[in-house]
Design a protein around this motif. Sequence first.
Motif, PDB file in Angstrom:
ATOM      1  N   GLU A 154       0.832  -1.205   0.000  1.00 11.94           N
ATOM      2  CA  GLU A 154       0.000   0.000   0.000  1.00 11.94           C
ATOM      3  C   GLU A 154       0.868   1.257   0.000  1.00 11.94           C
ATOM      4  O   GLU A 154       0.558   2.253  -0.659  1.00 11.94           O
ATOM      5  CB  GLU A 154      -0.932  -0.006   1.219  1.00 11.94           C
ATOM      6  N   ALA A 155       1.978   1.201   0.744  1.00  9.31           N
ATOM      7  CA  ALA A 155       2.897   2.341   0.782  1.00  9.31           C
ATOM      8  C   ALA A 155       3.519   2.592  -0.581  1.00  9.31           C
ATOM      9  O   ALA A 155       3.647   3.745  -1.025  1.00  9.31           O
ATOM     10  CB  ALA A 155       3.988   2.091   1.829  1.00  9.31           C
ATOM     11  N   ALA A 156       3.915   1.513  -1.257  1.00 16.59           N
ATOM     12  CA  ALA A 156       4.548   1.650  -2.570  1.00 16.59           C
ATOM     13  C   ALA A 156       3.601   2.287  -3.576  1.00 16.59           C
ATOM     14  O   ALA A 156       4.005   3.131  -4.390  1.00 16.59           O
ATOM     15  CB  ALA A 156       5.006   0.286  -3.063  1.00 16.59           C
ATOM     16  N   LEU A 157       2.338   1.888  -3.537  1.00 18.95           N
ATOM     17  CA  LEU A 157       1.351   2.470  -4.455  1.00 18.95           C
ATOM     18  C   LEU A 157       1.079   3.926  -4.104  1.00 18.95           C
ATOM     19  O   LEU A 157       0.989   4.792  -4.990  1.00 18.95           O
ATOM     20  CB  LEU A 157       0.057   1.659  -4.407  1.00 18.95           C
ATOM     21  N   ASN A 158       0.957   4.229  -2.813  1.00 14.60           N
ATOM     22  CA  ASN A 158       0.696   5.607  -2.407  1.00 14.60           C
ATOM     23  C   ASN A 158       1.863   6.510  -2.752  1.00 14.60           C
ATOM     24  O   ASN A 158       1.678   7.688  -3.101  1.00 14.60           O
ATOM     25  CB  ASN A 158       0.397   5.668  -0.909  1.00 14.60           C
ATOM     26  N   TRP A 159       3.095   5.966  -2.681  1.00 12.47           N
ATOM     27  CA  TRP A 159       4.266   6.761  -3.064  1.00 12.47           C
ATOM     28  C   TRP A 159       4.183   7.154  -4.542  1.00 12.47           C
ATOM     29  O   TRP A 159       4.474   8.301  -4.911  1.00 12.47           O
ATOM     30  CB  TRP A 159       5.544   5.983  -2.796  1.00 12.47           C
ATOM     31  N   VAL A 160       3.772   6.235  -5.393  1.00 17.47           N
ATOM     32  CA  VAL A 160       3.672   6.548  -6.820  1.00 17.47           C
ATOM     33  C   VAL A 160       2.653   7.658  -7.057  1.00 17.47           C
ATOM     34  O   VAL A 160       2.933   8.631  -7.775  1.00 17.47           O
ATOM     35  CB  VAL A 160       3.305   5.294  -7.644  1.00 17.47           C
ATOM     36  N   VAL A 161       1.468   7.546  -6.472  1.00 22.91           N
ATOM     37  CA  VAL A 161       0.438   8.562  -6.728  1.00 22.91           C
ATOM     38  C   VAL A 161       0.690   9.842  -5.935  1.00 22.91           C
ATOM     39  O   VAL A 161      -0.039  10.829  -6.119  1.00 22.91           O
ATOM     40  CB  VAL A 161      -0.985   8.021  -6.467  1.00 22.91           C
ATOM     41  N   SER A 162       1.718   9.849  -5.102  1.00 23.11           N
ATOM     42  CA  SER A 162       2.132  11.100  -4.464  1.00 23.11           C
ATOM     43  C   SER A 162       2.857  12.009  -5.446  1.00 23.11           C
ATOM     44  O   SER A 162       3.148  13.171  -5.117  1.00 23.11           O
ATOM     45  CB  SER A 162       3.024  10.812  -3.246  1.00 23.11           C
ATOM     46  N   HIS A 163       3.178  11.478  -6.627  1.00 22.86           N
ATOM     47  CA  HIS A 163       3.687  12.313  -7.717  1.00 22.86           C
ATOM     48  C   HIS A 163       2.475  12.905  -8.446  1.00 22.86           C
ATOM     49  O   HIS A 163       1.727  12.170  -9.098  1.00 22.86           O
ATOM     50  CB  HIS A 163       4.495  11.472  -8.707  1.00 22.86           C
ATOM     51  N   PRO A 164       2.242  14.189  -8.369  1.00 23.04           N
ATOM     52  CA  PRO A 164       1.027  14.762  -8.966  1.00 23.04           C
ATOM     53  C   PRO A 164       0.959  14.612 -10.475  1.00 23.04           C
ATOM     54  O   PRO A 164      -0.124  14.675 -11.057  1.00 23.04           O
ATOM     55  CB  PRO A 164       1.081  16.240  -8.550  1.00 23.04           C
ATOM     56  N   GLU A 165       2.115  14.407 -11.119  1.00 24.70           N
ATOM     57  CA  GLU A 165       2.102  14.259 -12.578  1.00 24.70           C
ATOM     58  C   GLU A 165       1.657  12.870 -13.022  1.00 24.70           C
ATOM     59  O   GLU A 165       1.402  12.648 -14.218  1.00 24.70           O
ATOM     60  CB  GLU A 165       3.494  14.555 -13.152  1.00 24.70           C
ATOM     61  N   VAL A 166       1.532  11.923 -12.101  1.00 20.06           N
ATOM     62  CA  VAL A 166       1.045  10.582 -12.431  1.00 20.06           C
ATOM     63  C   VAL A 166      -0.482  10.611 -12.480  1.00 20.06           C
ATOM     64  O   VAL A 166      -1.129  10.917 -11.479  1.00 20.06           O
ATOM     65  CB  VAL A 166       1.538   9.541 -11.411  1.00 20.06           C
ATOM     66  N   SER A 167      -1.037  10.287 -13.628  1.00 16.84           N
ATOM     67  CA  SER A 167      -2.493  10.267 -13.747  1.00 16.84           C
ATOM     68  C   SER A 167      -3.086   9.061 -13.047  1.00 16.84           C
ATOM     69  O   SER A 167      -4.131   9.147 -12.400  1.00 16.84           O
ATOM     70  CB  SER A 167      -2.907  10.253 -15.224  1.00 16.84           C
ATOM     71  N   SER A 168      -2.428   7.899 -13.185  1.00 15.37           N
ATOM     72  CA  SER A 168      -2.969   6.675 -12.612  1.00 15.37           C
ATOM     73  C   SER A 168      -1.866   5.652 -12.431  1.00 15.37           C
ATOM     74  O   SER A 168      -0.923   5.584 -13.232  1.00 15.37           O
ATOM     75  CB  SER A 168      -4.064   6.100 -13.528  1.00 15.37           C
ATOM     76  N   VAL A 169      -1.990   4.843 -11.388  1.00 15.92           N
ATOM     77  CA  VAL A 169      -1.113   3.705 -11.171  1.00 15.92           C
ATOM     78  C   VAL A 169      -1.931   2.445 -11.402  1.00 15.92           C
ATOM     79  O   VAL A 169      -3.105   2.382 -11.036  1.00 15.92           O
ATOM     80  CB  VAL A 169      -0.507   3.714  -9.745  1.00 15.92           C
ATOM     81  N   ILE A 170      -1.332   1.431 -12.051  1.00 16.24           N
ATOM     82  CA  ILE A 170      -2.118   0.266 -12.464  1.00 16.24           C
ATOM     83  C   ILE A 170      -1.536  -1.029 -11.887  1.00 16.24           C
ATOM     84  O   ILE A 170      -0.851  -1.769 -12.578  1.00 16.24           O
ATOM     85  CB  ILE A 170      -2.245   0.173 -13.998  1.00 16.24           C
ATOM     86  N   PRO A 171      -1.836  -1.327 -10.618  1.00 15.70           N
ATOM     87  CA  PRO A 171      -1.435  -2.630 -10.087  1.00 15.70           C
ATOM     88  C   PRO A 171      -2.163  -3.739 -10.839  1.00 15.70           C
ATOM     89  O   PRO A 171      -3.204  -3.502 -11.456  1.00 15.70           O
ATOM     90  CB  PRO A 171      -1.872  -2.555  -8.617  1.00 15.70           C
ATOM     91  N   GLY A 172      -1.607  -4.946 -10.758  1.00 16.13           N
ATOM     92  CA  GLY A 172      -2.169  -6.065 -11.517  1.00 16.13           C
ATOM     93  C   GLY A 172      -2.572  -7.243 -10.650  1.00 16.13           C
ATOM     94  O   GLY A 172      -1.962  -8.313 -10.737  1.00 16.13           O
TER      95      GLY A 172
END
Length: 328
Positions: free
Chosen positions: A273-291
Amino acid sequence: MRTRPLGRTGIDVSVYGLGTWAMGGGVYGAADDAESERVIRRAEELGVSLIDTAPMYGIADRRDGRAERIVGRAIAGRRDRWTVATKYGRRLNGADDWEAMDCDFSAANCRRSVEQSLGRLGVDEIDILFVHSPFREDFDADDAFAGMQRLKEEGKIRAIGFSFLESIADTLPLVRPYVESGVVEVLQVKQSLLTPETDRLLRPLVLGTGVAVVAREALARGFLTASFGPDDPFGPDDWKSRLDRSLIRRELGRAAQFDFLIDSNRGVQGLAEAALNWVVSHPEVSSVIPGPRTVAELEQCLSAVDAAPYDEATMERVEAIRSKWDEA
Protein backbone atom coordinates in the motif's frame (compact mmCIF):
# COMPACT_ATOMS: atom_id res chain seq x y z
CA MET A 1 -12.05 7.07 -5.72
CA ARG A 2 -10.19 10.21 -6.72
CA THR A 3 -9.76 11.02 -10.39
CA ARG A 4 -7.13 12.97 -12.27
CA PRO A 5 -6.93 14.37 -15.79
CA LEU A 6 -5.21 12.06 -18.25
CA GLY A 7 -2.80 14.77 -19.32
CA ARG A 8 -4.09 16.78 -22.28
CA THR A 9 -6.54 14.14 -23.58
CA GLY A 10 -9.72 15.53 -22.01
CA ILE A 11 -10.26 12.17 -20.27
CA ASP A 12 -10.42 11.83 -16.48
CA VAL A 13 -9.28 8.52 -14.96
CA SER A 14 -9.24 6.96 -11.51
CA VAL A 15 -5.99 7.49 -9.64
CA TYR A 16 -5.81 3.73 -9.13
CA GLY A 17 -6.37 1.77 -12.33
CA LEU A 18 -6.17 -1.93 -13.14
CA GLY A 19 -3.48 -3.85 -15.01
CA THR A 20 -4.24 -7.23 -16.56
CA TRP A 21 -0.87 -8.82 -17.36
CA ALA A 22 -1.26 -11.43 -14.62
CA MET A 23 -4.72 -12.34 -15.94
CA GLY A 24 -3.07 -13.93 -18.96
CA GLY A 25 -1.27 -16.41 -16.70
CA GLY A 26 2.24 -17.73 -17.04
CA VAL A 27 4.01 -14.91 -15.20
CA TYR A 28 2.95 -14.84 -11.55
CA GLY A 29 1.48 -18.32 -11.50
CA ALA A 30 -1.79 -19.73 -12.82
CA ALA A 31 -4.68 -17.40 -13.59
CA ASP A 32 -8.39 -18.13 -13.34
CA ASP A 33 -10.57 -16.41 -15.92
CA ALA A 34 -13.68 -16.35 -13.74
CA GLU A 35 -11.74 -14.79 -10.86
CA SER A 36 -10.17 -12.29 -13.26
CA GLU A 37 -13.64 -11.18 -14.34
CA ARG A 38 -14.65 -10.85 -10.70
CA VAL A 39 -11.59 -8.67 -10.11
CA ILE A 40 -12.64 -6.31 -12.91
CA ARG A 41 -16.24 -6.08 -11.70
CA ARG A 42 -15.15 -5.51 -8.10
CA ALA A 43 -12.72 -2.83 -9.29
CA GLU A 44 -15.59 -1.05 -10.98
CA GLU A 45 -17.59 -1.17 -7.74
CA LEU A 46 -14.65 0.43 -5.94
CA GLY A 47 -14.46 3.29 -8.44
CA VAL A 48 -11.70 2.11 -10.77
CA SER A 49 -12.24 3.44 -14.29
CA LEU A 50 -8.95 2.78 -16.14
CA ILE A 51 -8.10 -0.72 -17.32
CA ASP A 52 -4.91 -1.59 -19.17
CA THR A 53 -4.34 -4.69 -21.27
CA ALA A 54 -2.44 -5.92 -24.34
CA PRO A 55 -2.77 -8.61 -27.02
CA MET A 56 0.19 -10.62 -25.71
CA TYR A 57 -1.20 -10.88 -22.18
CA GLY A 58 -1.89 -14.55 -22.78
CA ILE A 59 1.45 -16.06 -21.89
CA ALA A 60 0.07 -19.24 -20.31
CA ASP A 61 -1.58 -20.09 -23.65
CA ARG A 62 1.43 -18.94 -25.72
CA ARG A 63 -0.99 -17.03 -27.93
CA ASP A 64 -2.50 -13.57 -27.98
CA GLY A 65 -5.82 -12.42 -26.65
CA ARG A 66 -6.64 -14.05 -23.33
CA ALA A 67 -6.61 -10.91 -21.17
CA GLU A 68 -8.33 -8.78 -23.83
CA ARG A 69 -11.16 -11.30 -24.07
CA ILE A 70 -11.50 -11.36 -20.27
CA VAL A 71 -11.75 -7.56 -20.26
CA GLY A 72 -14.31 -7.64 -23.07
CA ARG A 73 -16.55 -10.04 -21.18
CA ALA A 74 -16.21 -8.18 -17.88
CA ILE A 75 -17.06 -4.72 -19.21
CA ALA A 76 -19.81 -5.82 -21.61
CA GLY A 77 -22.83 -3.60 -21.09
CA ARG A 78 -20.81 -1.15 -18.99
CA ARG A 79 -18.39 0.21 -21.57
CA ASP A 80 -19.19 3.81 -20.67
CA ARG A 81 -17.79 3.30 -17.16
CA TRP A 82 -14.31 2.39 -18.37
CA THR A 83 -11.32 3.99 -20.03
CA VAL A 84 -9.84 1.08 -21.98
CA ALA A 85 -6.15 0.98 -22.88
CA THR A 86 -4.40 -1.65 -24.95
CA LYS A 87 -1.21 -1.91 -26.96
CA TYR A 88 0.26 -3.11 -30.23
CA GLY A 89 3.58 -4.36 -31.55
CA ARG A 90 4.27 -7.53 -29.57
CA ARG A 91 2.73 -10.87 -30.57
CA LEU A 92 3.05 -14.33 -29.07
CA ASN A 93 3.89 -16.91 -31.73
CA GLY A 94 3.33 -20.18 -29.91
CA ALA A 95 6.97 -20.73 -28.99
CA ASP A 96 7.65 -22.43 -25.66
CA ASP A 97 9.97 -19.53 -24.87
CA TRP A 98 7.32 -16.83 -24.84
CA GLU A 99 9.96 -14.10 -24.70
CA ALA A 100 10.92 -15.04 -28.26
CA MET A 101 7.77 -13.26 -29.40
CA ASP A 102 7.34 -11.47 -32.71
CA CYS A 103 7.78 -7.69 -32.69
CA ASP A 104 6.35 -5.48 -35.44
CA PHE A 105 5.76 -1.82 -34.67
CA SER A 106 4.93 -0.75 -38.23
CA ALA A 107 1.88 1.30 -39.08
CA ALA A 108 0.51 -1.58 -41.14
CA ASN A 109 0.70 -3.95 -38.19
CA CYS A 110 -0.75 -1.28 -35.93
CA ARG A 111 -3.93 -1.29 -38.00
CA ARG A 112 -4.14 -5.09 -38.03
CA SER A 113 -3.58 -5.29 -34.29
CA VAL A 114 -6.15 -2.61 -33.48
CA GLU A 115 -8.82 -4.36 -35.53
CA GLN A 116 -8.13 -7.61 -33.66
CA SER A 117 -8.17 -5.87 -30.28
CA LEU A 118 -11.44 -4.11 -31.03
CA GLY A 119 -12.99 -7.48 -31.72
CA ARG A 120 -11.62 -9.19 -28.62
CA LEU A 121 -12.56 -6.26 -26.37
CA GLY A 122 -16.01 -5.91 -27.93
CA VAL A 123 -15.67 -2.15 -28.32
CA ASP A 124 -15.89 0.32 -31.19
CA GLU A 125 -13.04 2.53 -30.01
CA ILE A 126 -9.91 2.10 -27.90
CA ASP A 127 -9.39 4.98 -25.49
CA ILE A 128 -5.59 4.72 -25.31
CA LEU A 129 -3.38 2.79 -27.71
CA PHE A 130 0.20 2.32 -26.53
CA VAL A 131 3.15 1.29 -28.64
CA HIS A 132 4.14 -1.80 -26.67
CA SER A 133 7.65 -1.23 -25.35
CA PRO A 134 9.91 -1.51 -28.40
CA PHE A 135 13.67 -1.65 -28.47
CA ARG A 136 15.23 1.34 -30.22
CA GLU A 137 16.45 -0.71 -33.20
CA ASP A 138 12.96 -2.12 -33.82
CA PHE A 139 11.10 1.17 -33.84
CA ASP A 140 10.46 3.59 -36.70
CA ALA A 141 8.78 6.43 -34.82
CA ASP A 142 7.72 8.36 -37.93
CA ASP A 143 5.93 5.37 -39.43
CA ALA A 144 4.36 4.17 -36.17
CA PHE A 145 2.98 7.50 -34.99
CA ALA A 146 1.72 8.44 -38.46
CA GLY A 147 -0.24 5.20 -38.51
CA MET A 148 -1.64 5.85 -35.05
CA GLN A 149 -2.68 9.36 -36.05
CA ARG A 150 -4.63 7.94 -38.99
CA LEU A 151 -6.44 5.54 -36.68
CA LYS A 152 -7.24 8.42 -34.35
CA GLU A 153 -8.68 10.45 -37.23
CA GLU A 154 -10.84 7.44 -38.14
CA GLY A 155 -12.23 7.23 -34.59
CA LYS A 156 -10.69 3.85 -33.77
CA ILE A 157 -8.52 5.25 -30.97
CA ARG A 158 -8.90 8.36 -28.80
CA ALA A 159 -5.37 8.91 -27.51
CA ILE A 160 -1.89 7.94 -28.69
CA GLY A 161 0.46 6.47 -26.12
CA PHE A 162 3.91 4.99 -25.79
CA SER A 163 4.97 2.35 -23.27
CA PHE A 164 8.65 2.27 -22.34
CA LEU A 165 10.44 -1.04 -21.87
CA GLU A 166 12.93 -1.51 -19.02
CA SER A 167 15.22 1.35 -20.06
CA ILE A 168 13.68 4.73 -20.70
CA ALA A 169 17.00 5.97 -22.06
CA ASP A 170 16.87 3.52 -24.98
CA THR A 171 13.88 5.03 -26.80
CA LEU A 172 13.39 8.41 -25.13
CA PRO A 173 15.30 10.29 -27.88
CA LEU A 174 12.92 8.83 -30.49
CA VAL A 175 9.77 9.59 -28.52
CA ARG A 176 10.64 12.99 -27.08
CA PRO A 177 9.84 15.06 -30.23
CA TYR A 178 6.39 13.46 -30.46
CA VAL A 179 5.67 14.21 -26.82
CA GLU A 180 6.79 17.80 -27.23
CA SER A 181 4.64 18.23 -30.37
CA GLY A 182 1.58 16.77 -28.64
CA VAL A 183 1.25 13.70 -30.88
CA VAL A 184 2.03 11.33 -28.00
CA GLU A 185 -0.44 12.11 -25.24
CA VAL A 186 0.16 9.33 -22.70
CA LEU A 187 3.33 7.62 -21.49
CA GLN A 188 3.32 4.29 -19.67
CA VAL A 189 6.36 3.73 -17.51
CA LYS A 190 7.75 1.30 -14.99
CA GLN A 191 7.67 3.40 -11.83
CA SER A 192 8.36 2.11 -8.34
CA LEU A 193 10.45 2.74 -5.27
CA LEU A 194 13.01 0.33 -6.77
CA THR A 195 13.28 2.02 -10.20
CA PRO A 196 14.75 5.53 -9.81
CA GLU A 197 15.44 5.92 -13.54
CA THR A 198 11.88 7.05 -14.25
CA ASP A 199 12.00 10.05 -11.93
CA ARG A 200 15.46 11.10 -13.02
CA LEU A 201 15.11 10.79 -16.80
CA LEU A 202 11.46 11.32 -17.56
CA ARG A 203 10.09 13.72 -15.00
CA PRO A 204 11.53 16.89 -16.58
CA LEU A 205 9.84 16.05 -19.90
CA VAL A 206 6.55 15.25 -18.18
CA LEU A 207 6.52 18.46 -16.15
CA GLY A 208 7.51 20.50 -19.18
CA THR A 209 4.84 19.18 -21.51
CA GLY A 210 1.91 18.00 -19.39
CA VAL A 211 1.92 14.58 -21.04
CA ALA A 212 -0.02 12.00 -19.05
CA VAL A 213 1.77 9.26 -17.10
CA VAL A 214 0.35 5.82 -16.37
CA ALA A 215 2.61 4.01 -13.90
CA ARG A 216 2.97 0.22 -14.07
CA GLU A 217 4.90 -2.28 -11.93
CA ALA A 218 4.58 -0.04 -8.88
CA LEU A 219 4.99 -3.16 -6.73
CA ALA A 220 8.20 -4.08 -8.60
CA ARG A 221 6.80 -7.44 -9.69
CA GLY A 222 6.16 -8.42 -6.10
CA PHE A 223 9.36 -7.21 -4.45
CA LEU A 224 7.40 -4.45 -2.71
CA THR A 225 4.66 -6.71 -1.34
CA ALA A 226 6.48 -8.41 1.55
CA SER A 227 4.87 -11.63 0.32
CA PHE A 228 7.95 -13.82 -0.15
CA GLY A 229 11.44 -14.31 1.23
CA PRO A 230 14.85 -14.72 -0.43
CA ASP A 231 14.85 -18.50 -0.03
CA ASP A 232 11.22 -19.24 -0.85
CA PRO A 233 10.51 -21.75 -3.63
CA PHE A 234 8.94 -20.37 -6.83
CA GLY A 235 6.78 -22.34 -9.24
CA PRO A 236 7.69 -22.80 -12.91
CA ASP A 237 5.10 -20.20 -13.97
CA ASP A 238 6.58 -17.59 -11.62
CA TRP A 239 9.10 -15.32 -13.35
CA LYS A 240 11.14 -15.09 -10.13
CA SER A 241 12.13 -18.75 -10.59
CA ARG A 242 14.54 -17.54 -13.30
CA LEU A 243 16.29 -14.97 -11.10
CA ASP A 244 19.58 -15.42 -9.32
CA ARG A 245 19.08 -15.63 -5.56
CA SER A 246 21.64 -12.90 -4.97
CA LEU A 247 19.50 -10.50 -7.02
CA ILE A 248 16.40 -11.50 -5.07
CA ARG A 249 18.19 -10.80 -1.79
CA ARG A 250 19.43 -7.43 -3.03
CA GLU A 251 16.00 -6.27 -4.16
CA LEU A 252 14.27 -7.45 -1.00
CA GLY A 253 16.94 -5.68 1.05
CA ARG A 254 16.32 -2.46 -0.83
CA ALA A 255 12.58 -2.84 -0.44
CA ALA A 256 12.93 -3.18 3.33
CA GLN A 257 14.54 0.27 3.47
CA PHE A 258 11.11 1.75 2.77
CA ASP A 259 9.27 0.20 5.71
CA PHE A 260 9.21 3.67 7.26
CA LEU A 261 6.49 4.57 4.73
CA ILE A 262 4.07 2.20 6.46
CA ASP A 263 1.79 4.21 8.75
CA SER A 264 -1.46 2.73 9.98
CA ASN A 265 -2.55 6.15 11.25
CA ARG A 266 -2.59 7.30 7.62
CA GLY A 267 -4.35 4.15 6.43
CA VAL A 268 -1.18 2.65 4.96
CA GLN A 269 -1.08 -0.79 6.51
CA GLY A 270 1.72 -2.50 4.59
CA LEU A 271 4.58 -2.07 2.15
CA ALA A 272 2.45 -2.73 -0.94
CA GLU A 273 0.00 0.00 0.00
CA ALA A 274 2.90 2.34 0.78
CA ALA A 275 4.55 1.65 -2.57
CA LEU A 276 1.35 2.47 -4.46
CA ASN A 277 0.70 5.61 -2.41
CA TRP A 278 4.27 6.76 -3.06
CA VAL A 279 3.67 6.55 -6.82
CA VAL A 280 0.44 8.56 -6.73
CA SER A 281 2.13 11.10 -4.46
CA HIS A 282 3.69 12.31 -7.72
CA PRO A 283 1.03 14.76 -8.97
CA GLU A 284 2.10 14.26 -12.58
CA VAL A 285 1.04 10.58 -12.43
CA SER A 286 -2.49 10.27 -13.75
CA SER A 287 -2.97 6.67 -12.61
CA VAL A 288 -1.11 3.71 -11.17
CA ILE A 289 -2.12 0.27 -12.46
CA PRO A 290 -1.43 -2.63 -10.09
CA GLY A 291 -2.17 -6.06 -11.52
CA PRO A 292 -3.99 -8.19 -8.92
CA ARG A 293 -4.96 -11.78 -9.76
CA THR A 294 -7.66 -12.09 -7.08
CA VAL A 295 -10.33 -9.94 -5.49
CA ALA A 296 -8.43 -10.14 -2.20
CA GLU A 297 -5.28 -8.79 -3.84
CA LEU A 298 -7.29 -6.02 -5.49
CA GLU A 299 -8.85 -4.94 -2.20
CA GLN A 300 -5.42 -4.89 -0.56
CA CYS A 301 -4.05 -2.70 -3.36
CA LEU A 302 -6.92 -0.25 -2.96
CA SER A 303 -7.01 -0.23 0.84
CA ALA A 304 -4.96 2.98 1.02
CA VAL A 305 -6.69 4.75 -1.84
CA ASP A 306 -7.86 7.54 0.48
CA ALA A 307 -4.46 8.07 2.11
CA ALA A 308 -3.00 11.54 1.70
CA PRO A 309 0.07 11.90 -0.51
CA TYR A 310 3.45 11.71 1.20
CA ASP A 311 4.85 15.12 2.06
CA GLU A 312 7.94 16.67 0.50
CA ALA A 313 10.23 15.63 3.34
CA THR A 314 9.19 12.00 2.98
CA MET A 315 9.68 12.06 -0.78
CA GLU A 316 13.15 13.55 -0.28
CA ARG A 317 14.00 10.82 2.23
CA VAL A 318 13.09 8.20 -0.36
CA GLU A 319 15.33 9.84 -2.94
CA ALA A 320 18.19 10.04 -0.48
CA ILE A 321 17.98 6.29 0.06
CA ARG A 322 17.90 5.58 -3.66
CA SER A 323 20.85 7.90 -4.32
CA LYS A 324 23.01 5.76 -2.05
CA TRP A 325 22.44 2.76 -4.34
CA ASP A 326 24.36 4.59 -7.06
CA GLU A 327 27.31 4.98 -4.73
CA ALA A 328 27.45 1.31 -3.76
